[in-house]
Design an enzyme around this catalytic site. Sequence first.
Site, short mmCIF file in Angstrom:
data_model
loop_
_atom_site.label_atom_id
_atom_site.label_comp_id
_atom_site.label_asym_id
_atom_site.label_seq_id
_atom_site.Cartn_x
_atom_site.Cartn_y
_atom_site.Cartn_z
N LYS A 76 0.85 -1.20 0.00
CA LYS A 76 0.00 0.00 0.00
C LYS A 76 0.88 1.25 0.00
O LYS A 76 2.09 1.16 0.23
CB LYS A 76 -0.91 -0.02 1.23
CG LYS A 76 -0.15 -0.01 2.53
CD LYS A 76 -1.08 -0.09 3.73
CE LYS A 76 -0.25 -0.05 5.02
NZ LYS A 76 -1.01 0.31 6.19
N ARG A 86 -9.74 0.42 15.55
CA ARG A 86 -9.65 1.13 14.28
C ARG A 86 -10.66 0.48 13.34
O ARG A 86 -11.84 0.47 13.65
CB ARG A 86 -8.20 1.04 13.77
CG ARG A 86 -7.74 2.25 13.00
CD ARG A 86 -6.26 2.16 12.64
NE ARG A 86 -5.94 1.06 11.72
CZ ARG A 86 -4.74 0.87 11.19
NH1 ARG A 86 -3.73 1.69 11.47
NH2 ARG A 86 -4.51 -0.13 10.36
N HIS A 130 -5.99 -7.01 13.06
CA HIS A 130 -4.72 -6.28 13.05
C HIS A 130 -4.34 -5.92 14.48
O HIS A 130 -5.21 -5.55 15.28
CB HIS A 130 -4.89 -5.01 12.19
CG HIS A 130 -3.63 -4.36 11.76
ND1 HIS A 130 -2.52 -5.06 11.33
CD2 HIS A 130 -3.28 -3.04 11.69
CE1 HIS A 130 -1.57 -4.20 11.00
NE2 HIS A 130 -2.00 -2.96 11.22
N ARG A 168 1.09 -10.83 7.12
CA ARG A 168 1.05 -9.63 6.26
C ARG A 168 2.27 -8.77 6.59
O ARG A 168 2.29 -8.06 7.60
CB ARG A 168 -0.23 -8.82 6.51
CG ARG A 168 -1.53 -9.60 6.33
CD ARG A 168 -2.75 -8.69 6.46
NE ARG A 168 -2.75 -7.94 7.69
CZ ARG A 168 -3.30 -8.32 8.84
NH1 ARG A 168 -3.94 -9.50 8.90
NH2 ARG A 168 -3.25 -7.57 9.91
N TYR A 172 17.09 29.95 7.21
CA TYR A 172 16.05 30.76 7.86
C TYR A 172 16.20 30.77 9.39
O TYR A 172 16.36 29.71 10.01
CB TYR A 172 14.67 30.19 7.53
CG TYR A 172 14.24 30.35 6.09
CD1 TYR A 172 14.40 31.55 5.41
CD2 TYR A 172 13.65 29.28 5.43
CE1 TYR A 172 13.99 31.68 4.09
CE2 TYR A 172 13.23 29.41 4.11
CZ TYR A 172 13.40 30.62 3.44
OH TYR A 172 12.99 30.74 2.15
N CYS A 211 14.67 23.62 4.54
CA CYS A 211 13.69 24.46 3.83
C CYS A 211 12.84 23.61 2.88
O CYS A 211 12.98 22.39 2.84
CB CYS A 211 14.43 25.53 3.03
SG CYS A 211 15.63 26.43 4.00
N MET A 212 12.00 24.27 2.10
CA MET A 212 11.11 23.54 1.20
C MET A 212 11.87 22.80 0.10
O MET A 212 11.57 21.65 -0.23
CB MET A 212 10.11 24.51 0.57
CG MET A 212 9.02 23.83 -0.22
SD MET A 212 7.90 24.99 -1.01
CE MET A 212 7.06 25.73 0.36
N ASP A 213 12.89 23.46 -0.46
CA ASP A 213 13.58 22.90 -1.62
C ASP A 213 15.02 22.51 -1.34
O ASP A 213 15.70 21.96 -2.21
CB ASP A 213 13.67 23.94 -2.75
CG ASP A 213 12.44 24.78 -2.84
OD1 ASP A 213 11.36 24.19 -3.02
OD2 ASP A 213 12.54 26.01 -2.71
C1 PLP Z 1 -3.97 -4.20 7.84
C2 PLP Z 1 -2.48 -4.16 7.75
N1 PLP Z 1 -1.79 -5.30 7.73
C3 PLP Z 1 -0.45 -5.32 7.67
C4 PLP Z 1 0.27 -4.15 7.61
C5 PLP Z 1 1.76 -4.20 7.55
O1 PLP Z 1 2.32 -3.68 8.73
P1 PLP Z 1 3.89 -3.59 8.88
O2 PLP Z 1 4.35 -2.58 7.89
O3 PLP Z 1 4.09 -3.14 10.29
O4 PLP Z 1 4.41 -4.93 8.59
C6 PLP Z 1 -0.42 -2.93 7.63
C7 PLP Z 1 0.32 -1.66 7.62
O5 PLP Z 1 0.12 -0.78 8.39
C8 PLP Z 1 -1.83 -2.93 7.70
O6 PLP Z 1 -2.54 -1.79 7.69
#
Ligand code: PLP
Length: 381
Positions: free
Chosen positions: A43, A137, A168, A224, A268, A315-317
């Site tokens: 992701k 969550r 999770h 995961r 700055y 800074c920004m850049d």
């Molecule tokens: C639902 C879910 N599973 C697994 C992961 C992977 O977590 P990590 O990067 O700590 O292995 C995430 C990431 O936040 C997640 O949102």
Amino acid sequence: MRPSQTVPATPQAWAEVDLDAYRANVRALAARAPTAQLMAVVKADAYGHGLVPVARAAREAGADWLGVATLEEALALRAGGDEGPLLCWLAAPGADFAAAARCDIEVTASSAEQLAEILAADVVPRIQLKVDTGLGRNGAFGDQWGELVSAAVDAAAAGARLTGVWSHLACADEPDHPANDAQEARFRDAVDDLRAAGLDPGLRHLANSAALLTRPSAHFDLVRAGIATYGLPPDPAMPHDVPLIPVMTLRARLAAVKRVPAGQGVSYGYRHVTDRETTLGLVPIGYGEGVHRAATGRAETWVRGRRVAVVGTICMDQMVVDLGDLPAERGDVVTLFGPGGAGEPTAVEWAQASGTIAYEVVTGLGGRIHLTHTDDPGRSR
Ligand SMILES: Cc1ncc(COP(=O)(O)O)c(C=O)c1O
């Protein structure tokens, strides 16, 4: 970040992504959870490493599944050519679940209401159920879980394809935290609830990178793994025994060098004033690229084989480094962070300097940084 195709011959700032290191991490992590399948979490543009090339490398390294948050990300993976098992888990009302089904993307139902929305699509995708075992969550919590199980029984009777149940963890990066045991027990109860209702729970999964590394009892059928596949520890203080290679190296080229006297204010607000005659180097990267301004006065870089401090406000850049008497020249490569093997700072160090976590350091990069991938599947480690 900008994809590799657009990299000019001499980019000002770029992130190198070592896909060979990524594959080595995926293989090492899979070996640490031998009884489970492995989902590579890609992701947020693969945590800033580039969605499609990283996903391809994950499959090459044997990842059974890919995981993303949104349906848009999942569809981008399909558009990029990925055809393997793929789960997404975060959908606001109005998500196009029929598109998910057409592209063979598994989706997650976190409530009875969301399950109904998914089932209303004219083509119904494969569905996994998410129970909130205590993260507070996403997922069905408390009574919502009972409602989701009942709705799932009706859905299954009507022919819906329910393929898994998952949750999770909140505190997996603190292996001794009591929430881990409590969430795992709650997850086992949730699986039992499904069985008691006459449903096959399918694929059961709970572990992220931290639980993969430290909690075999939480491996279930699938792990995961996100941050660890990128070679970064979920928490630098968390002990583990899997050799991980940081995948991203962030570099820029010195845009200018100048000799200044003692007493010269830098950037700055004059948060830094030179205490001696020195050479300052201008690095063309800043918070416009996602480099944290909070690292002002704390972070280091690597120039000509030496640690060089970032001085003055980021800074920004651009930002300024104090090169001392180093014979550095305009055009020299500045490494902000890398694997650390040569002595260069790491993303973990930048996270500490910025008051954040390594996840945010790599995922937050963007702006004008070019992303390049070194990709040699035949290279062995
Ligand atoms: C639902 C879910 N599973 C697994 C992961 C992977 O977590 P990590 O990067 O700590 O292995 C995430 C990431 O936040 C997640 O949102």
